[in-house]
Design an enzyme around this catalytic site. Structure first.
Site, PDB file in Angstrom:
ATOM      1  N   ILE A  12      -5.314 -26.679 -18.033  1.00 19.43           N
ATOM      2  CA  ILE A  12      -6.074 -27.921 -18.241  1.00 19.43           C
ATOM      3  C   ILE A  12      -5.840 -28.440 -19.665  1.00 19.43           C
ATOM      4  O   ILE A  12      -5.701 -29.646 -19.893  1.00 19.43           O
ATOM      5  CB  ILE A  12      -7.582 -27.699 -17.966  1.00 19.43           C
ATOM      6  N   SER A  34      -2.107 -15.810 -24.483  1.00 20.60           N
ATOM      7  CA  SER A  34      -2.346 -14.659 -23.594  1.00 20.60           C
ATOM      8  C   SER A  34      -2.147 -15.058 -22.135  1.00 20.60           C
ATOM      9  O   SER A  34      -1.850 -14.220 -21.300  1.00 20.60           O
ATOM     10  CB  SER A  34      -3.753 -14.096 -23.807  1.00 20.60           C
ATOM     11  N   SER A 124     -18.210 -24.834 -16.001  1.00 21.30           N
ATOM     12  CA  SER A 124     -17.728 -24.734 -14.625  1.00 21.30           C
ATOM     13  C   SER A 124     -18.871 -24.991 -13.652  1.00 21.30           C
ATOM     14  O   SER A 124     -20.037 -24.677 -13.946  1.00 21.30           O
ATOM     15  CB  SER A 124     -17.204 -23.313 -14.420  1.00 21.30           C
ATOM     16  N   TYR A 148     -17.678 -13.644 -15.344  1.00 21.46           N
ATOM     17  CA  TYR A 148     -17.025 -14.887 -15.797  1.00 21.46           C
ATOM     18  C   TYR A 148     -18.030 -16.043 -15.765  1.00 21.46           C
ATOM     19  O   TYR A 148     -18.198 -16.768 -16.745  1.00 21.46           O
ATOM     20  CB  TYR A 148     -15.806 -15.217 -14.913  1.00 21.46           C
ATOM     21  N   LYS A 152     -19.976 -18.541 -18.852  1.00 20.81           N
ATOM     22  CA  LYS A 152     -20.083 -20.006 -18.911  1.00 20.81           C
ATOM     23  C   LYS A 152     -21.544 -20.418 -19.092  1.00 20.81           C
ATOM     24  O   LYS A 152     -21.861 -21.254 -19.922  1.00 20.81           O
ATOM     25  CB  LYS A 152     -19.495 -20.647 -17.642  1.00 20.81           C
TER      26      LYS A 152
HETATM   27  P1  NAD Z   1      -5.654 -21.199 -18.703  1.00 24.46           P
HETATM   28  O1  NAD Z   1      -5.723 -19.714 -18.664  1.00 24.46           O
HETATM   29  O2  NAD Z   1      -4.470 -21.865 -18.133  1.00 24.46           O
HETATM   30  O3  NAD Z   1      -5.824 -21.706 -20.215  1.00 24.46           O
HETATM   31  C1  NAD Z   1      -6.605 -21.014 -21.158  1.00 24.46           C
HETATM   32  C2  NAD Z   1      -5.787 -20.902 -22.436  1.00 24.46           C
HETATM   33  O4  NAD Z   1      -6.571 -20.226 -23.412  1.00 24.46           O
HETATM   34  C3  NAD Z   1      -4.503 -20.094 -22.265  1.00 24.46           C
HETATM   35  O5  NAD Z   1      -3.421 -20.799 -22.822  1.00 24.46           O
HETATM   36  C4  NAD Z   1      -4.771 -18.786 -23.021  1.00 24.46           C
HETATM   37  O6  NAD Z   1      -3.575 -18.274 -23.601  1.00 24.46           O
HETATM   38  C5  NAD Z   1      -5.770 -19.245 -24.066  1.00 24.46           C
HETATM   39  N1  NAD Z   1      -6.688 -18.203 -24.546  1.00 24.46           N
HETATM   40  C6  NAD Z   1      -7.433 -17.324 -23.818  1.00 24.46           C
HETATM   41  N2  NAD Z   1      -8.149 -16.548 -24.638  1.00 24.46           N
HETATM   42  C7  NAD Z   1      -7.873 -16.937 -25.902  1.00 24.46           C
HETATM   43  C8  NAD Z   1      -8.305 -16.519 -27.192  1.00 24.46           C
HETATM   44  N3  NAD Z   1      -9.169 -15.508 -27.342  1.00 24.46           N
HETATM   45  N4  NAD Z   1      -7.801 -17.151 -28.279  1.00 24.46           N
HETATM   46  C9  NAD Z   1      -6.919 -18.163 -28.154  1.00 24.46           C
HETATM   47  N5  NAD Z   1      -6.461 -18.597 -26.966  1.00 24.46           N
HETATM   48  C10 NAD Z   1      -6.940 -17.995 -25.864  1.00 24.46           C
HETATM   49  O7  NAD Z   1      -7.004 -21.747 -18.021  1.00 24.46           O
HETATM   50  P2  NAD Z   1      -7.397 -23.220 -17.568  1.00 24.46           P
HETATM   51  O8  NAD Z   1      -7.414 -23.262 -16.098  1.00 24.46           O
HETATM   52  O9  NAD Z   1      -6.624 -24.210 -18.339  1.00 24.46           O
HETATM   53  O10 NAD Z   1      -8.924 -23.227 -18.031  1.00 24.46           O
HETATM   54  C11 NAD Z   1      -9.320 -23.753 -19.287  1.00 24.46           C
HETATM   55  C12 NAD Z   1     -10.817 -23.570 -19.438  1.00 24.46           C
HETATM   56  O11 NAD Z   1     -11.482 -24.210 -18.358  1.00 24.46           O
HETATM   57  C13 NAD Z   1     -11.270 -22.108 -19.414  1.00 24.46           C
HETATM   58  O12 NAD Z   1     -12.315 -21.957 -20.334  1.00 24.46           O
HETATM   59  C14 NAD Z   1     -11.774 -21.930 -18.000  1.00 24.46           C
HETATM   60  O13 NAD Z   1     -12.726 -20.931 -17.904  1.00 24.46           O
HETATM   61  C15 NAD Z   1     -12.364 -23.309 -17.710  1.00 24.46           C
HETATM   62  N6  NAD Z   1     -12.439 -23.615 -16.269  1.00 24.46           N
HETATM   63  C16 NAD Z   1     -11.321 -23.523 -15.508  1.00 24.46           C
HETATM   64  C17 NAD Z   1     -11.392 -23.791 -14.136  1.00 24.46           C
HETATM   65  C18 NAD Z   1     -10.168 -23.660 -13.260  1.00 24.46           C
HETATM   66  O14 NAD Z   1     -10.336 -23.552 -12.052  1.00 24.46           O
HETATM   67  N7  NAD Z   1      -8.952 -23.689 -13.812  1.00 24.46           N
HETATM   68  C19 NAD Z   1     -12.619 -24.152 -13.557  1.00 24.46           C
HETATM   69  C20 NAD Z   1     -13.749 -24.256 -14.377  1.00 24.46           C
HETATM   70  C21 NAD Z   1     -13.637 -23.988 -15.749  1.00 24.46           C
HETATM   71  N1  UFG Z   2      -9.581 -19.476  -0.431  1.00 26.25           N
HETATM   72  C1  UFG Z   2      -8.960 -18.972   0.691  1.00 26.25           C
HETATM   73  N2  UFG Z   2      -7.820 -18.246   0.508  1.00 26.25           N
HETATM   74  C2  UFG Z   2      -7.272 -18.001  -0.718  1.00 26.25           C
HETATM   75  C3  UFG Z   2      -7.934 -18.530  -1.864  1.00 26.25           C
HETATM   76  C4  UFG Z   2      -9.106 -19.253  -1.676  1.00 26.25           C
HETATM   77  O1  UFG Z   2      -9.414 -19.169   1.814  1.00 26.25           O
HETATM   78  O2  UFG Z   2      -6.245 -17.314  -0.810  1.00 26.25           O
HETATM   79  C5  UFG Z   2     -10.800 -20.307  -0.247  1.00 26.25           C
HETATM   80  C6  UFG Z   2     -12.049 -19.739  -0.925  1.00 26.25           C
HETATM   81  O3  UFG Z   2     -12.710 -18.844  -0.060  1.00 26.25           O
HETATM   82  C7  UFG Z   2     -12.841 -21.019  -1.226  1.00 26.25           C
HETATM   83  C8  UFG Z   2     -11.758 -22.073  -1.473  1.00 26.25           C
HETATM   84  O4  UFG Z   2     -10.572 -21.553  -0.875  1.00 26.25           O
HETATM   85  O5  UFG Z   2     -13.575 -21.406  -0.086  1.00 26.25           O
HETATM   86  C9  UFG Z   2     -11.491 -22.322  -2.951  1.00 26.25           C
HETATM   87  O6  UFG Z   2     -11.247 -21.079  -3.594  1.00 26.25           O
HETATM   88  P1  UFG Z   2     -10.638 -20.981  -5.073  1.00 26.25           P
HETATM   89  O7  UFG Z   2     -10.438 -19.535  -5.383  1.00 26.25           O
HETATM   90  O8  UFG Z   2      -9.468 -21.878  -5.207  1.00 26.25           O
HETATM   91  O9  UFG Z   2     -11.792 -21.625  -5.981  1.00 26.25           O
HETATM   92  P2  UFG Z   2     -13.317 -21.211  -6.166  1.00 26.25           P
HETATM   93  O10 UFG Z   2     -14.134 -22.382  -5.724  1.00 26.25           O
HETATM   94  O11 UFG Z   2     -13.622 -19.902  -5.576  1.00 26.25           O
HETATM   95  O12 UFG Z   2     -13.419 -21.022  -7.745  1.00 26.25           O
HETATM   96  C10 UFG Z   2     -12.892 -21.976  -8.668  1.00 26.25           C
HETATM   97  C11 UFG Z   2     -12.478 -21.269  -9.949  1.00 26.25           C
HETATM   98  C12 UFG Z   2     -13.674 -20.734 -10.678  1.00 26.25           C
HETATM   99  C13 UFG Z   2     -14.666 -21.817 -10.909  1.00 26.25           C
HETATM  100  C14 UFG Z   2     -15.029 -22.525  -9.617  1.00 26.25           C
HETATM  101  C15 UFG Z   2     -15.877 -23.736  -9.931  1.00 26.25           C
HETATM  102  O13 UFG Z   2     -11.597 -20.201  -9.644  1.00 26.25           O
HETATM  103  O14 UFG Z   2     -13.276 -20.255 -11.913  1.00 26.25           O
HETATM  104  O15 UFG Z   2     -13.835 -22.972  -8.955  1.00 26.25           O
HETATM  105  O16 UFG Z   2     -16.291 -24.357  -8.785  1.00 26.25           O
HETATM  106  F1  UFG Z   2     -15.788 -21.301 -11.436  1.00 26.25           F
END
Ligand code: NAD
Ligand code: UFG
Length: 331
Positions: A12, A34, A124, A148, A152
Site C-alpha cells: 500500500i 523486511s 484495519s 495482529y 491495530k
Molecule cells: P507490506 O508488508 O507490503 O508493507 C509494510 C512495509 O513495512 C514493508 O515494506 C516492510 O518491509 C515494512 N516494515 C515492517 N516492519 C518494519 C519496521 N519495523 N521498520 C521499518 N519498516 C518496516 O504491507 P501492506 O499491505 O502495504 O500494509 C501496510 C499497512 O497497512 C500495515 O500496517 C498493515 O497492517 C496495514 N493494513 C494492511 C491491510 C492489507 O490487507 N494489506 C489491511 C489493513 C491494514
Molecule cells: N478466502 C478463501 N480462500 C483463501 C483465502 C481467503 O476462501 O485461500 C476467503 C476468506 O475466508 C474470506 C475472504 O476470502 O472470506 C477474504 O479473505 P482474506 O484472507 O483475503 O482477507 P480477510 O478479510 O480475512 O483479512 C484481510 C487482511 C487483514 C485485515 C482484514 C480487514 O488480511 O489483515 O482484511 O478487513 F485485517
C-alpha cells in the site's frame, strides 16, 4: 508538503508514494525492507518521474528515527510500517506487539519532539470485530480474534490518547477494508513471500499455474451464497484516500473507513476474476478458516463527506490489474 512514509516500499505504501508525488508532495521513505525490496523504490521513482529520499532503517529504532526527523523539515507522517500476517501473529505474538506497537510509539514521540502535527495511521477493518455490517466509524470496537488485530486496536487507542493530550498532534486513523489490485502499469503490486494468505493473491497464483486450486473456506455462512463477504478496494483508490487524508483539515482525531461500501462474496470475486481475465479458476470448498467472520463491509460515507474521497474503481479493474501485475512477476 514533506511527508515521511514509513513502510513506503510495501504494497500500500508504494502506491501511496506514487500518488503523493503525483500530487506534488515530497516523499521520504523509511523501511527496513523486511517485507519488500529496494527495487520498489526505483519503480516508484520511475512511475512518478520524481526522486524520493530513502532510509533503510527500522521504525522501532528511536535514534535512527530521530535522525530522520532532524534532517528533514517534516509536515506529516503516514505510518504503514508493520507486520500484517494474521496467522503468524498468533504463532509469534511478541514480535507483532513489539514491531507494531513500539514502531507507532517511537514515531509519535518523534512527532511531539520535532513538532510534526499530522499523523496518518494504517488501521484495519479488523478492529470492528464481528459487529453488525455495514461498519460505521462510531461503532464500539469489538475484540479481534488475533494479536495482529489487537496491535491495530491498541495503536489506535494510544494515538487517540496522545492526540487528546497534545492539541498540536492531529491524528487520522484510516481503517482499510480489503485492499487488492495493483498499479495499472503492472510494475508495482502485492508480491507476498511464499504461500499467499489472502484471497486475491491466491487466485492470481492459481491463474498462473503456481497453485493447483483455490480452497474456499466455508460455504455455510449466512451470506448471499454461503461464502465470506468482504469489501474489496482497489489499492489505487486506497492510495488516493491517503493523499486526501494528509491534505485534509487536520485537528484532533479523525477516523475514516476506506472501503467501497459494497460487499462481495468469495464466489462473486472468483467470477469477476474469470470474467475480467478470461481464466477459469478451479476451486474446492473446505472447512471454515478459524477466526474468519461472515460479513465485513464499510459504510464509506464519512470519508466522502469530510475528505471528498470516494473509491472509484470497480471489481473488474481490481481483478484485471491484480492479474497484470502477477503475469509480470518473475518467479
Ligand atoms: P507490506 O508488508 O507490503 O508493507 C509494510 C512495509 O513495512 C514493508 O515494506 C516492510 O518491509 C515494512 N516494515 C515492517 N516492519 C518494519 C519496521 N519495523 N521498520 C521499518 N519498516 C518496516 O504491507 P501492506 O499491505 O502495504 O500494509 C501496510 C499497512 O497497512 C500495515 O500496517 C498493515 O497492517 C496495514 N493494513 C494492511 C491491510 C492489507 O490487507 N494489506 C489491511 C489493513 C491494514
Ligand atoms: N478466502 C478463501 N480462500 C483463501 C483465502 C481467503 O476462501 O485461500 C476467503 C476468506 O475466508 C474470506 C475472504 O476470502 O472470506 C477474504 O479473505 P482474506 O484472507 O483475503 O482477507 P480477510 O478479510 O480475512 O483479512 C484481510 C487482511 C487483514 C485485515 C482484514 C480487514 O488480511 O489483515 O482484511 O478487513 F485485517
Amino acid at each position: 508538503m514533506n511527508i515521511l512514509v514509513t513502510g513506503g516500499a510495501g504494497y500500500i505504501g508504494s502506491h501511496t508514494c506514487v500518488a503523493l508525488l503525483e500530487a506534488g508532495h515530497s516523499v521520504i521513505v523509511l523501511d527496513n525492507l523486511s517485507n519488500s525490496n529496494y527495487e520498489v523504490i526505483n519503480k516508484i521513482q520511475h512511475l512518478s518521474g520524481k526522486e524520493i529520499t530513502f532510509y533503510e532503517m527500522d521504525v522501532t529504532d528511536p535514534l535512527a528515527v530521530s535522525r530522520v526527523f532532524q534532517r528533514h523539515e517534516l509536515d506529516g507522517v503516514i505510518h504503514f510500517a508493520g507486520l500484517k500476517a494474521v496467522g503468524e501473529s498468533v504463532e509469534n505474538p511478541l514480535i507483532y506487539y513489539k514491531n507494531n506497537l513500539v514502531g507507532t510509539l517511537v514515531l509519535a514521540e518523534a512527532c511531539l519532539k520535532y513538532h510534526v502535527g499530522r499523523f496518518v495511521f494504517s488501521s484495519s477493518a479488523t478492529v470492528y470485530g464481528d459487529n453488525q455490517v455495514p461498519f460505521v466509524e462510531s461503532m464500539e470496537l469489538l475484540p479481534t480474534t488475533n494479536p495482529y488485530g489487537e496491535t491495530k486496536a491498541m495503536s489506535e487507542r494510544m494515538l487517540l490518547d496522545i492526540s487528546k493530550a497534545n492539541s498540536d498532534f492531529a491524528v487520522t486513523l484510516l481503517r482499510y477494508f480489503n485492499p487488492v489490485g495493483a498499479h495499472e502499469s503492472g510494475i508495482i503490486g502485492e508480491a507476498p513471500d511464499g504461500m499467499p494468505n489472502n484471497l486475491m493473491p491466491y487466485i492470481t497464483k492459481v491463474a498462473k499455474g503456481k497453485l493447483k486450486l483455490l480452497r474456499i473456506f466455508g460455504k455455510d455462512y449466512p451470506t448471499v451464497d454461503g461464502t465470506g463477504v468482504r469489501d474489496y478496494i482497489h489499492v489505487l483508490d486506497l492510495a488516493d484516500g491517503h493523499v486526501a487524508a494528509i491534505e485534509g483539515l487536520f485537528k484532533g482525531v479523525n477516523i475514516y473507513n476506506l472501503g467501497t461500501g459494497k460487499g462481495t462474496s468469495v464466489l462473486e470475486l472468483l467470477k469477476a476474476f474469470e470474467q475480467a481475465n478470461n481464466h477459469v479458476i478451479p476451486y474446492e470448498i473446505v472447512e471454515r478458516r478459524p477466526g474468519d467472520i461472515a460479513l465485513c463491509y464499510a459504510n464509506a460515507s464519512k470519508a466522502e463527506q469530510e475528505l471528498g474521497w470516494k473509491a472509484k474503481r470497480d471489481l473488474i479493474s481490481m481483478c484485471r490489474d491484480a492479474w497484470r501485475f502477477e503475469k509480470n512477476l518473475k518467479d
